[in-house]
Design a protein around this motif. Structure first.
Motif, mmCIF file in Angstrom:
data_model
loop_
_atom_site.group_PDB
_atom_site.id
_atom_site.type_symbol
_atom_site.label_atom_id
_atom_site.label_comp_id
_atom_site.label_asym_id
_atom_site.label_seq_id
_atom_site.Cartn_x
_atom_site.Cartn_y
_atom_site.Cartn_z
ATOM 1 N N GLY A 48 4.929 -5.337 7.920
ATOM 2 C CA GLY A 48 4.757 -3.891 7.855
ATOM 3 C C GLY A 48 3.821 -3.499 6.728
ATOM 4 O O GLY A 48 3.033 -4.296 6.241
ATOM 5 N N GLN A 49 3.939 -2.259 6.300
ATOM 6 C CA GLN A 49 2.978 -1.729 5.329
ATOM 7 C C GLN A 49 3.361 -2.060 3.897
ATOM 8 O O GLN A 49 4.523 -2.251 3.575
ATOM 9 C CB GLN A 49 2.827 -0.226 5.514
ATOM 10 N N ARG A 50 2.358 -2.104 3.029
ATOM 11 C CA ARG A 50 2.568 -2.278 1.581
ATOM 12 C C ARG A 50 2.552 -0.924 0.907
ATOM 13 O O ARG A 50 3.244 -0.676 -0.064
ATOM 14 C CB ARG A 50 1.466 -3.179 1.005
ATOM 15 N N THR A 51 1.710 -0.011 1.427
ATOM 16 C CA THR A 51 1.656 1.365 0.933
ATOM 17 C C THR A 51 1.138 2.230 2.063
ATOM 18 O O THR A 51 0.808 1.736 3.136
ATOM 19 C CB THR A 51 0.771 1.482 -0.329
ATOM 20 N N ASP A 52 1.074 3.516 1.819
ATOM 21 C CA ASP A 52 0.541 4.450 2.815
ATOM 22 C C ASP A 52 -0.305 5.494 2.094
ATOM 23 O O ASP A 52 -0.302 5.552 0.853
ATOM 24 C CB ASP A 52 1.665 5.089 3.638
ATOM 25 N N PRO A 53 -1.062 6.303 2.850
ATOM 26 C CA PRO A 53 -1.924 7.291 2.197
ATOM 27 C C PRO A 53 -1.141 8.215 1.247
ATOM 28 O O PRO A 53 -1.639 8.539 0.157
ATOM 29 C CB PRO A 53 -2.525 8.073 3.365
#
Length: 180
Positions: A48-53
């Motif tokens: 999955g993601q490490r960070t997002d906007p």
């Protein structure tokens, strides 16, 4: 700002225009198949993601925080968060492009981050948290003068903004360095 210690690199604070490029950089350094080109991958322990906007914008907008952005030939190749927390600074959101890893760029970035934290805020310590099972990464930080404290904090299981854990023993360890 060009760094005398690192010819060809430009260090500057991130702007809103950098958000998408920074999210892509951070993701590529840690997650998914792209991250396997470098040694900092977490692909085997987190999906999955490490960070997002939103997470990147939060760092950019926070009054006590900056997102140091590093460019080479006009392209963002690394970044790190610096946050002023009283007597110390916090170092986080550190990413180096997988294709740029292993050639000393990370060492240069962390040294510049430490210098800026000392000069800007007058802090005497840098703190960071690292997933405790990342022995290779912790060893890299130890070679840069960081010390393990044994102080752990929980991994945010169930919050997919931080990724989807592939094991049940994840936690963060606090690492600390005295800044000279």
């Amino acid at each position: 700002m060009h760094s005398a210690a690192a010819p060809g690199l430009t260090f500057r604070d991130a702007t809103d225009a950098d958000v998408d490029a920074l999210v892509a950089l951070i993701q590529s350094a840690y997650r998914g198949d792209d991250s396997r080109a470098g040694w900092t991958t977490e692909a085997d322990i987190l999906e999955g993601q490490r960070t997002d906007p939103e997470g990147v914008v939060e760092v950019i907008k926070s009054p006590d925080s900056r997102l140091l952005t590093v460019e080479r030939d006009g392209r963002i190749v690394a970044c790190c968060q610096l946050e002023h927390r009283g007597e110390h600074a916090y170092f986080g959101m550190f990413a180096v492009s997988p294709t740029q890893q292993g050639a000393g760029l990370g060492k240069t970035v962390i040294a510049e981050a430490e210098r800026q934290a000392r000069e800007t805020w007058g802090v005497s310590e840098m703190h960071m948290t690292v997933i405790s099972v990342r022995e290779d990464l912790i060893a890299w930080y130890e070679r840069r003068g960081y010390r393990r404290t044994g102080r752990m904090s929980p991994f945010p299981y169930g919050d997919e903004r931080f990724g989807i854990p592939q094991r049940d023993d994840l936690q963060f360890e606090l690492l600390v360095k005295q800044l000279g």
